[in-house]
Design an enzyme around this catalytic site. Sequence first.
Site, PDB file in Angstrom:
ATOM      1  N   ASP A  55      13.965 -12.951  28.806  1.00 18.99           N
ATOM      2  CA  ASP A  55      14.706 -12.734  30.041  1.00 18.99           C
ATOM      3  C   ASP A  55      13.691 -12.629  31.183  1.00 18.99           C
ATOM      4  O   ASP A  55      12.524 -12.294  30.951  1.00 18.99           O
ATOM      5  CB  ASP A  55      15.523 -11.435  29.918  1.00 18.99           C
ATOM      6  CG  ASP A  55      16.537 -11.293  31.036  1.00 18.99           C
ATOM      7  OD1 ASP A  55      16.803 -12.291  31.714  1.00 18.99           O
ATOM      8  OD2 ASP A  55      17.039 -10.178  31.226  1.00 18.99           O
TER       9      ASP A  55
ATOM     10  N   ASN B  29     -10.596   2.082 -12.048  1.00 13.03           N
ATOM     11  CA  ASN B  29      -9.301   1.887 -11.390  1.00 13.03           C
ATOM     12  C   ASN B  29      -9.051   2.953 -10.328  1.00 13.03           C
ATOM     13  O   ASN B  29      -8.565   2.665  -9.234  1.00 13.03           O
ATOM     14  CB  ASN B  29      -8.191   1.923 -12.452  1.00 13.03           C
ATOM     15  CG  ASN B  29      -6.828   1.592 -11.876  1.00 13.03           C
ATOM     16  OD1 ASN B  29      -6.667   0.608 -11.164  1.00 13.03           O
ATOM     17  ND2 ASN B  29      -5.849   2.424 -12.151  1.00 13.03           N
TER      18      ASN B  29
ATOM     19  N   ASP C   3     -10.430   1.001  -6.795  1.00 11.25           N
ATOM     20  CA  ASP C   3      -9.201   0.316  -6.359  1.00 11.25           C
ATOM     21  C   ASP C   3      -8.551   1.030  -5.178  1.00 11.25           C
ATOM     22  O   ASP C   3      -8.182   0.409  -4.190  1.00 11.25           O
ATOM     23  CB  ASP C   3      -8.196   0.220  -7.509  1.00 11.25           C
ATOM     24  CG  ASP C   3      -8.475  -0.989  -8.400  1.00 11.25           C
ATOM     25  OD1 ASP C   3      -9.551  -1.571  -8.236  1.00 11.25           O
ATOM     26  OD2 ASP C   3      -7.628  -1.319  -9.245  1.00 11.25           O
TER      27      ASP C   3
END
Length: 865
Positions: A328, A700, A704
């Site tokens: 707009d 892990n 990780d």
Amino acid sequence: MEKEQVIAKYGVDINNGLNDNQVNELRKTYGLNKLKEKKKKKKIVMFFAQFKDVMIIILIVAAIISFILAFIEKKPKEFFEPILIIAIVIINAFMGMMQENKAEKALEALNKLSSLQAKVLRNKKEIKIDASNLLPGDVIFLEAGDSVPADCVLLSSVSLKSEEAALTGESLPVDKSADAKVLDDAPIGDQSNKVFSGCSITYGSGKAIVYATGMNTQMGKIANLLNNEEKSKTPLQKKLAQLGKILGIIALVSCAIIFVIGLIFSLPPLEIFMIAVSLAVSAIPEGLLVIVTIALSIGVQKMANKNALVRTLVAVETLGSASIICSDKTGTLTQNKMTLVKSYVDDEASIEDICNKNSDKVKKLLCYATLCCNGVVNVDNNQITSIGDPTETAIIYAAYINGYQQKSLNEKYPRIKEIPFDSNRKLMTSINVIEGKNVVIVKGAFDMLSLKCIKGNMLLAKKYNDEMSEKALRVIAIAYKEVGNINALSEEEIEKDLIFMGLLGMIDPPRIEVKESVKTCKKANIKPIMITGDHIITAKAIAKEIGIFNDGDIAITGKELDSLSEEQLSDQIEKITVYARVSPENKIKIVKAWQKKNHVVAMTGDGVNDAPALKAADIGCAMGINGTDVSKQASDMILTDDNFATIVDAIKYGRGIYSNIKKVISFLLSTNIGEVLIVFFAMLIWHTSPLLSMQLLWVNLVTDSFPSIALGMEEIKEDIMLQKPRNKNESVFANKLGIKIFFQGCMIAILTLIGFKIGEIYGGSLQDGQTLAFMVLSLSQIVHSYNMRSEKSLFEIGIFTNKKLNIAALVSLVMMIVVLFTPLRIVFNLKILKLYLYLIGLALIIAPLFIMEIAKLIIKKTKKH
């Protein structure tokens, strides 16, 4: 309750509203106007939810069996391994709980940002407050596009209609009237003198008094049903959940093969079972979804700080694909600081500048225009506060500086009827009693109003209208007529046979930052388009100034657009950059035409009639300042500053967040694939595992979690806006990302296996090999997290410029050093190695950096050719 009962019960003066003392007293009794929220998941529930994974349960059971066997066989040294495994699993669960809690809090903060506002009368003043602060007895004002913030009885109404599908299931808007007589036992759908919380006003305006808030509203009675709705996942989250299942199956099959190989070659069954299960737990990227949610949520919070309030996480994904922005003009491309600067009175020889001493004819024009306005301008100690449409407040202020106060005018010439503005008619009408006569006053677009005039020099008026429009002024036309009995006239009859009165021209300069944002769009292969209700001449003038309309481009009106068939529009749409005098239906036609060409469209809107277009667009952008509640609820994103530049910034963030998520996916999957390949090939070739179960779980946990979260928060680079938009149907593994992830996993596996064999041969034992393999795997993953930061060379972007990753890497490194070099190593079945083995290990650890740098250089040179 009827209005008289509500007024009496709360002792409110409906002309002044509640005062501060009444507010304080009522607050003690009624509290905040909020529905009871769904019970938050407690941290303890989140913690135990981490153990619902089948593999985790199997691992814990195996650890318990191992502990019992060690106890029965009286081997104290073997107690440590199962205890350590359970400890690591518990720490992992704690980390998962913290991540999930962080994601929940981020989403909670997002919901708090999108609160409703209400226009309320307090202490004799009309103000805007947070809807949660409304109280029974508050007098509120409603108009088309507003969400009803509480259950109310109408005090007055003008052509009021409310959409109540949320409560009654009735899809069509219901007529409402303050004068309606309603039976005591009338059902909700028949209570036409009331409006209800959670419903919306679709037409007209009204004044109402609140009688119920929060859980006492009709919506409050069904709140418990609403609270049972489950949160939906984004398309990316669904794809990743699916991917996780596939990877899980692959990991389980690999682990089953590893277990069988171990049994064939007479490895202790419990030991090989523990290794296989630990590998499955490590290899399945169960944290991926949570980390992606955190990355999306934190990205959304950052965007909110930059005035882009994204209402759904899905929109973040879509933003990165946006290729068309339909914006707009007023308030988005321009400053929306309307200032009335020019006026023209019918049949006068020239235009008159607006000042504080205008001619009597211009003063009359301003008075009539002010009587046909719903905006409010408060002037207190030279401080000007405007509420409502900026076009109206500019007119009201121009009348004020000429000595005419809106309140006094409304009292002297009371309004007895109103036909609200709508975007199809582009007109608003009020009927006021002026000197004993009913006078119809109509204001709106000149080209619409001129068709309804039977008196006035329309040729001269058109000349001055075009002259003002060419100077990029917004022009409002005013006309009037006298009528007799208004009840005998239809709305069409009221708005015809008018006497033209004059024109008002107001300036709304382009936003300073818009030119630069339009340039950024074009560099990013995003096409900006202006869609406005303004005159085509005004629209083109502004579009040229800011760079949207260029040589060879086309500007058309809504009427011309209606005359084009779908095929004709499809042929021309690439060249059309300005649409003027558009209707909401035109907006939908434009959106669909671009979507058929496989483009992702962002569309702005602020009115109640814009809701369908906002829903049709891929990214509906509502205005936060001047947008209606209905448009905000239909949108995907709210621009809290109504600024075009904010859309461009949001697209930049959308691209950046998606890019960061891809980095997280690449890192987690490449390291997890690497872990599976290490154990799988070591078992196939050497019939032994280079890593024990607790070592796999520690890797892990340490390498990780921390680096992957930090990667998701990588700063968004400016050059991301030099890339082409991403195809919305593009896979997360597009552009050979899947192949890259596999080869990166192979790289980590090969380096770790080399370390394992060197350690075993030159260290003299399996324990030496496992120690070196553990060190190489864990620390090379930390190094590899830096490779994931960019497709560019790390030396080009700066190795240590991501401070969060630096901290994450340092925490992981310290945790690894503690396990490798303190007495804790005994628990992990590690040993102190010979110095030269550490040096070899160091070379293998930093090798991914140089391997990836060479790969990036080759890819860069290949792209150039």
